[in-house]
Design a protein around this motif. Structure first.
Motif, PDB file in Angstrom:
ATOM      1  N   GLY A 101      42.346  37.898  41.269  1.00  0.00           N
ATOM      2  CA  GLY A 101      43.492  37.661  40.680  1.00  0.00           C
ATOM      3  C   GLY A 101      43.786  36.205  40.343  1.00  0.00           C
ATOM      4  O   GLY A 101      43.683  35.355  41.265  1.00  0.00           O
ATOM      5  N   VAL A 102      44.883  36.108  39.410  1.00  0.00           N
ATOM      6  CA  VAL A 102      45.396  34.837  39.036  1.00  0.00           C
ATOM      7  C   VAL A 102      46.269  34.468  40.289  1.00  0.00           C
ATOM      8  O   VAL A 102      46.175  33.178  40.605  1.00  0.00           O
ATOM      9  CB  VAL A 102      46.047  34.967  37.645  1.00  0.00           C
ATOM     10  N   LYS A 103      46.837  35.357  40.903  1.00  0.00           N
ATOM     11  CA  LYS A 103      47.679  35.085  41.855  1.00  0.00           C
ATOM     12  C   LYS A 103      47.398  36.162  43.184  1.00  0.00           C
ATOM     13  O   LYS A 103      46.340  36.983  42.648  1.00  0.00           O
ATOM     14  CB  LYS A 103      49.075  35.163  41.887  1.00  0.00           C
ATOM     15  N   PRO A 104      47.455  35.978  44.732  1.00  0.00           N
ATOM     16  CA  PRO A 104      47.082  36.920  45.359  1.00  0.00           C
ATOM     17  C   PRO A 104      47.317  38.348  45.145  1.00  0.00           C
ATOM     18  O   PRO A 104      48.371  38.686  44.601  1.00  0.00           O
ATOM     19  CB  PRO A 104      47.708  36.290  46.658  1.00  0.00           C
ATOM     20  N   ILE A 105      46.395  39.024  45.188  1.00  0.00           N
ATOM     21  CA  ILE A 105      46.650  40.664  44.881  1.00  0.00           C
ATOM     22  C   ILE A 105      47.128  41.127  46.007  1.00  0.00           C
ATOM     23  O   ILE A 105      46.843  41.219  47.248  1.00  0.00           O
ATOM     24  CB  ILE A 105      45.096  41.273  44.847  1.00  0.00           C
ATOM     25  N   ASP A 106      48.495  41.801  45.813  1.00  0.00           N
ATOM     26  CA  ASP A 106      49.283  42.500  46.761  1.00  0.00           C
ATOM     27  C   ASP A 106      48.582  43.694  47.297  1.00  0.00           C
ATOM     28  O   ASP A 106      48.473  44.303  48.416  1.00  0.00           O
ATOM     29  CB  ASP A 106      50.819  42.945  46.445  1.00  0.00           C
ATOM     30  N   ASP A 107      48.108  44.685  46.422  1.00  0.00           N
ATOM     31  CA  ASP A 107      47.652  45.871  46.786  1.00  0.00           C
ATOM     32  C   ASP A 107      46.262  45.976  46.208  1.00  0.00           C
ATOM     33  O   ASP A 107      45.941  46.223  44.526  1.00  0.00           O
ATOM     34  CB  ASP A 107      48.466  47.153  46.464  1.00  0.00           C
ATOM     35  N   TRP A 108      45.059  45.972  46.654  1.00  0.00           N
ATOM     36  CA  TRP A 108      43.739  45.892  46.296  1.00  0.00           C
ATOM     37  C   TRP A 108      42.954  47.084  45.693  1.00  0.00           C
ATOM     38  O   TRP A 108      42.017  47.174  45.244  1.00  0.00           O
ATOM     39  CB  TRP A 108      42.549  45.050  47.213  1.00  0.00           C
ATOM     40  N   GLN A 109      43.589  48.173  46.545  1.00  0.00           N
ATOM     41  CA  GLN A 109      42.941  49.413  46.293  1.00  0.00           C
ATOM     42  C   GLN A 109      43.181  50.176  44.733  1.00  0.00           C
ATOM     43  O   GLN A 109      42.053  50.727  44.456  1.00  0.00           O
ATOM     44  CB  GLN A 109      43.781  50.553  47.031  1.00  0.00           C
ATOM     45  N   PRO A 110      44.151  49.773  43.963  1.00  0.00           N
ATOM     46  CA  PRO A 110      44.169  50.290  42.597  1.00  0.00           C
ATOM     47  C   PRO A 110      43.297  49.349  41.771  1.00  0.00           C
ATOM     48  O   PRO A 110      42.498  49.988  40.887  1.00  0.00           O
ATOM     49  CB  PRO A 110      45.658  49.633  42.163  1.00  0.00           C
ATOM     50  N   VAL A 111      42.780  48.166  42.131  1.00  0.00           N
ATOM     51  CA  VAL A 111      41.726  47.471  41.581  1.00  0.00           C
ATOM     52  C   VAL A 111      40.557  47.956  41.886  1.00  0.00           C
ATOM     53  O   VAL A 111      39.897  48.020  40.783  1.00  0.00           O
ATOM     54  CB  VAL A 111      42.034  45.917  41.934  1.00  0.00           C
ATOM     55  N   ALA A 112      40.336  48.219  43.010  1.00  0.00           N
ATOM     56  CA  ALA A 112      39.113  48.765  43.592  1.00  0.00           C
ATOM     57  C   ALA A 112      38.564  50.231  42.840  1.00  0.00           C
ATOM     58  O   ALA A 112      37.476  50.471  42.236  1.00  0.00           O
ATOM     59  CB  ALA A 112      38.991  48.946  44.936  1.00  0.00           C
ATOM     60  N   ALA A 113      39.848  51.123  42.739  1.00  0.00           N
ATOM     61  CA  ALA A 113      39.791  52.332  42.040  1.00  0.00           C
ATOM     62  C   ALA A 113      39.474  52.171  40.579  1.00  0.00           C
ATOM     63  O   ALA A 113      38.687  53.148  40.014  1.00  0.00           O
ATOM     64  CB  ALA A 113      41.250  53.202  42.263  1.00  0.00           C
ATOM     65  N   ALA A 114      39.971  51.216  39.913  1.00  0.00           N
ATOM     66  CA  ALA A 114      39.714  51.030  38.565  1.00  0.00           C
ATOM     67  C   ALA A 114      38.310  50.521  38.313  1.00  0.00           C
ATOM     68  O   ALA A 114      37.575  50.920  37.419  1.00  0.00           O
ATOM     69  CB  ALA A 114      40.710  49.940  38.057  1.00  0.00           C
ATOM     70  N   ALA A 115      37.682  49.772  39.278  1.00  0.00           N
ATOM     71  CA  ALA A 115      36.526  49.131  39.067  1.00  0.00           C
ATOM     72  C   ALA A 115      35.450  50.298  39.396  1.00  0.00           C
ATOM     73  O   ALA A 115      34.263  50.415  38.687  1.00  0.00           O
ATOM     74  CB  ALA A 115      36.238  47.972  40.155  1.00  0.00           C
ATOM     75  N   MET A 116      35.761  51.224  40.170  1.00  0.00           N
ATOM     76  CA  MET A 116      34.868  52.245  40.566  1.00  0.00           C
ATOM     77  C   MET A 116      34.653  53.238  39.490  1.00  0.00           C
ATOM     78  O   MET A 116      33.671  54.144  39.491  1.00  0.00           O
ATOM     79  CB  MET A 116      35.349  53.015  41.935  1.00  0.00           C
ATOM     80  N   LYS A 117      35.668  53.312  38.450  1.00  0.00           N
ATOM     81  CA  LYS A 117      35.259  54.312  37.256  1.00  0.00           C
ATOM     82  C   LYS A 117      34.255  53.887  36.534  1.00  0.00           C
ATOM     83  O   LYS A 117      33.642  54.877  35.803  1.00  0.00           O
ATOM     84  CB  LYS A 117      36.588  54.006  36.464  1.00  0.00           C
ATOM     85  N   ASN A 118      33.798  52.588  36.428  1.00  0.00           N
ATOM     86  CA  ASN A 118      32.526  52.065  35.796  1.00  0.00           C
ATOM     87  C   ASN A 118      31.346  52.617  36.357  1.00  0.00           C
ATOM     88  O   ASN A 118      31.278  52.399  37.715  1.00  0.00           O
ATOM     89  CB  ASN A 118      32.673  50.625  35.771  1.00  0.00           C
ATOM     90  N   PRO A 119      30.618  53.436  35.672  1.00  0.00           N
ATOM     91  CA  PRO A 119      29.301  54.099  36.409  1.00  0.00           C
ATOM     92  C   PRO A 119      28.225  52.921  37.115  1.00  0.00           C
ATOM     93  O   PRO A 119      27.508  53.420  37.922  1.00  0.00           O
ATOM     94  CB  PRO A 119      28.668  54.657  35.198  1.00  0.00           C
ATOM     95  N   GLU A 120      28.308  51.608  36.458  1.00  0.00           N
ATOM     96  CA  GLU A 120      27.517  50.616  37.216  1.00  0.00           C
ATOM     97  C   GLU A 120      27.835  50.250  38.516  1.00  0.00           C
ATOM     98  O   GLU A 120      27.248  49.566  39.262  1.00  0.00           O
ATOM     99  CB  GLU A 120      27.415  49.500  36.105  1.00  0.00           C
TER     100      GLU A 120
END
Length: 414
Positions: A70-89
């Motif tokens: 994050g450009v600044k501290p990430i307040d809630d990392w779960q949505p970012v992780a969920a978006a990343a997990m959509k990538n099959p790799e």
């Protein structure tokens, strides 16, 4: 069974017991040299593959494959992780914070890279839990400021679980210098040993403690750490994910921190392969000397064959067949022995250590306690193909010289 004249005579010359025993000796030497060169290339490249595999599994099992920062501290990392997990790799996504500082203990100091992790989820992206030699990773509790350090660091400072050590982290301030040191007392709760340089340059604390040291909220993190299926796809995967999340996020991956090491290993393998190929080339081109001697020895036979109607092309093919047979036999013998040796080199080194009582690869000195080997079919195919090609090329000049022999001149001086 029908066989072309050149193949029949060429293979007969290879099998025949020549009058000139020195020529037979040189021919056998060329075959043995080629076999040894091929064997050496297969074994050495397999061992280098083994070392590269060990380095990859240990170092890249500890450092992040990729991170979404994050450009600044990430307040809630779960949505970012969920978006990343959509990538099959992507196979896992966990919170992560990274800091650099200095460890201080009784006047001694060393630089350290501190990773803020969640002990409950770290096993999804790291092998550190499998290499804890003292204490436990789950002893990292928020608010207790525990730290898990590497074995080299523990040995350097003579630390054990329960000891306290000071972490000094630079902090931006309004002071005239712009940066002031921030000190934090840490409790050693574990020691890991992966057998690489990370044992002396890395430490782990709880991600909530890392946020506290950065003056963030306890739930804020610097980034989301990713584990990916294909390590070499990590740059593209992380870049695609960061682009999809917007301008507030950027991607980082292992090639920025460890890429130079693996590039150097790849270059080292290439250069050693080329050097060993020179050994194969020397053995292959010994076939030139062998065939020139055979041509001189068989001058009268060549003249007779030409007299009864053999063409220069057939004469040339005879000696190309003979040299190629020598090369093929030598390459096949070397390839078979090389594969057997590469598959059993670890056991062989262990047997030598047991017989001599000496440890060739001591775990106190090297990051592996045995000689790793990884046989790759592509390497074997490439090495054997190179042996075949060099052997064939070595036959061209002597065979061409044989084809140029004039029958009358050869019979006159035979």
């Amino acid at each position: 069974m029908f066989r072309p004249l050149s193949i029949f005579i060429g293979t007969r010359y290879t099998r025949a017991k020549r009058r000139n025993r020195f020529v037979s000796f040189i021919s056998m030497t060329s075959m043995i040299g080629l076999a040894l060169g091929v064997l050496a290339m297969i074994v050495v490249l397999s061992v280098m593959n083994g070392f590269q595999r060990e380095m990859s599994s240990r170092i890249l099992g500890m450092v992040p494959h990729a991170t979404i920062v994050g450009v600044k501290p990430i307040d809630d990392w779960q949505p970012v992780a969920a978006a990343a997990m959509k990538n099959p790799e992507v196979t896992a996504a966990v919170p992560f914070t990274e800091m650099e500082g200095m460890l201080s203990y009784k006047g001694a100091m060393q630089p350290i890279q501190i990773s803020g992790v969640d002990p409950a989820q770290e096993g999804k992206v790291s092998i550190v839990a499998q290499h804890i030699v003292q204490g436990r990773l789950d002893a990292l509790k928020p608010g207790e400021f525990g730290v898990v350090i590497g074995e080299i660091t523990a040995r350097r400072f003579r630390l054990n679980v329960g000891d306290k050590i000071t972490l000094i982290v630079p902090e931006v301030s309004t002071a005239p210098g712009g940066i002031t040191p921030r000190m934090q007392r840490l409790n050693v709760v574990g020691v890991f040993k992966v057998g690489a340089e990370l044992d002396g340059s890395m430490g782990l604390i709880h991600v909530a403690d890392a946020a506290t040291m950065q003056h963030w909220q306890p739930n804020q993190v610097q980034s989301v750490r990713l584990a990916v299926k294909d390590l070499y796809a990590a740059p593209k995967v992380s870049s695609d994910i960061a682009s999809g999340l917007g301008a507030d996020f950027k991607a980082d991956d292992w090639t920025h921190t460890q890429g130079s090491l693996f590039s150097a290993m790849k270059m080292e393998k290439t250069m050693i392969g080329l050097l060993l190929l020179m050994i194969v080339a020397v053995a292959a081109f010994n076939i030139i000397a062998t065939l020139i001697m055979v041509v001189n020895d068989k001058g009268a036979d060549i003249a007779i064959l030409r007299t009864i109607g053999a063409t220069p092309r057939q004469i040339m093919a005879i000696f190309m067949v003979q040299g190629t047979v020598i090369g093929i036999v030598g390459t096949i013998i070397g390839g078979v022995l090389g594969v057997i040796a590469a598959l059993n080199v670890s056991e062989l080194v262990g047997w030598v250590e047991r017989v001599t009582g000496q440890h060739i690869f001591s775990s106190d000195v090297y990051f592996v306690s045995n000689l790793p080997s990884e046989l790759q079919g592509g390497d074997v195919l490439l090495i054997c193909s190179a042996g075949f090609i060099l052997s064939f090329l070595a036959t061209v000049y002597p065979a061409w010289r044989a084809a140029k022999i004039e029958p009358a001149h050869a019979l006159r001086y035979s």
